[in-house]
Design an enzyme around this catalytic site. Sequence first.
Site, short mmCIF file in Angstrom:
data_model
loop_
_atom_site.label_atom_id
_atom_site.label_comp_id
_atom_site.label_asym_id
_atom_site.label_seq_id
_atom_site.Cartn_x
_atom_site.Cartn_y
_atom_site.Cartn_z
N SER A 254 0.81 -1.27 0.24
CA SER A 254 0.08 0.10 0.09
C SER A 254 0.88 1.40 -0.10
CB SER A 254 -1.10 0.12 1.25
OG SER A 254 -0.77 0.97 2.15
N LYS A 255 0.40 2.09 -0.85
CA LYS A 255 0.98 3.40 -0.84
C LYS A 255 1.44 4.21 0.56
CE LYS A 255 -0.24 5.75 -5.11
NZ LYS A 255 -1.10 6.58 -5.81
N ARG A 256 0.22 3.96 1.30
CA ARG A 256 0.29 4.55 2.55
C ARG A 256 1.43 3.96 3.46
NH1 ARG A 256 -3.95 6.20 0.50
NH2 ARG A 256 -4.81 3.90 0.73
N LYS A 257 1.28 2.82 3.73
CA LYS A 257 2.05 2.32 4.95
C LYS A 257 3.20 1.53 4.38
CE LYS A 257 -0.53 -1.95 5.70
NZ LYS A 257 0.30 -3.06 4.43
#
Length: 486
Positions: A254-257
């Site tokens: 995931s891009k966020r984590k």
Amino acid sequence: MENEEIRVRFAPSPTGKFHIGSARTALFNYLFAKKMGGKFILRIEDTDKERSSEEYTQDIINSLLWLGIGWDEGPQVGGEYGPYFQTQRLGSYKKFADKLLEDKKAYKCFCTAEELEAERTAQHAAKQAPKYSGKCRNLTPEQVAENEKAGKPFAIRFITQEKKVDFDDLIKGHISYDAGLIGDFTIVRSDGMPLFTFAVVVDDYEMKISHVLRGEEHLPNAAKHILIAEAMQIMPPQFGHMPLILNTDKTKMSKRKDPVSVTDDYRAKGYLPDALVNFIALLGWNNTDDQEIYSMKELIQEFQIERVGKSPSIFDREKLLWMNGLYIRHLTVGELASQAQNFITDKELEDKIMERPDFYLQAVALVQDRLKLLSEVQEMIKFFFFPQEYDAEVLIAKKSDKTRTALALKLAEEELAKLTKFSHDETESTLRAAAQVNELQAGEILWSVRAALSGSSASPGVFELLEVFGKDESLKRIATARTKLA
Ligand code: GLU
């Protein structure tokens, strides 16, 4: 597509920082093209104006160049089939959309966003899959004209045949897709911008693309592309959809984590492009042998689309780190020193390096074996230039004690002071002899001197350090250590 040139494209949308998964897509296309003597084309899919930006386009370009994945046609280099930015190709999309309208393979849809939303909500409530009702498909030419006269905005929808779409995916094998599930889909938005599903077909056709290799998330789109191509009476390219890339715990990246930005999470952290290329090349690659280390040249030689597996690939960061360390060890000291210099952020250290470049090279040579990232150089070589604060305990070897260590350091200082030649071999025989005569373990004296020089329990070997520091600096540091211990 017999007798045609192999032409593949990498078609990123500049809507975020260049992703490690996109790097794999680009690399596989590149390897395929080079292996087959074909062309690798870069096309920027920037029709989503709100989310696309110049900065992200630049990040794609910089990342590809950094990785050594150059393109034969595309931004900056141009080519016969340009322009290579979709926003500069709107005329082409309009031409083909108009033709589809004329051929009654598409229609103008005047439904508003609210109407469509209401339709979806109702379908959801009735536990039906969302699918456009086809309402505007049946508008009479008069109704269409009336709506247009009234200035109502319209999208262009493609008429989806309710049938099975069959194709052979180069990686996934035979795919049969029930187009009846899709419904009539939009190919041009009311603002005149084409949707990606449609623009891709037009571009791949106009750019004479022979093969489309991309991520598995696009598999459902292939059916739409094929239907559009049929309606346009053109041959679609051959598709190959690469497996997903998962984290070691099998979750999706995931891009966020997760660290997925090539620039921020890899380049800026001190990974070498060759190591990253090697690593991502093996993502999805069914290795028939045990070889793991490949140069770009070897990758090109070895690349076979048949080697790409169907199941998800695991992104093992530990392995990448290990591989990076291996590539760092293969650099010459000069290469390493100059590349690592980009990661020196400490101003004082930077100045010292400028003052004593030879000493910097020697320091780098001594830490090379323990590096996994270029960015670790700064921390590892600081003590060469600036004596570090440390705890006296560090000086005491395992199974030794304070009294014995004090003796060891005293002897070291006295004996080393007598030397006229301060080489690796001289200091070694001197310290070993001193230990023996005084019934100390060699390890006790060597440990304490090494710790005195580096201020740390993990550092290069003691004789290497003595040689690089030279007599004066070595004796000074040993004296300091003795005071610390007292
Ligand atoms: N522009 C699409 C994306 O970035 C790729 C389209 C394609 O490869 O066909 O996901």
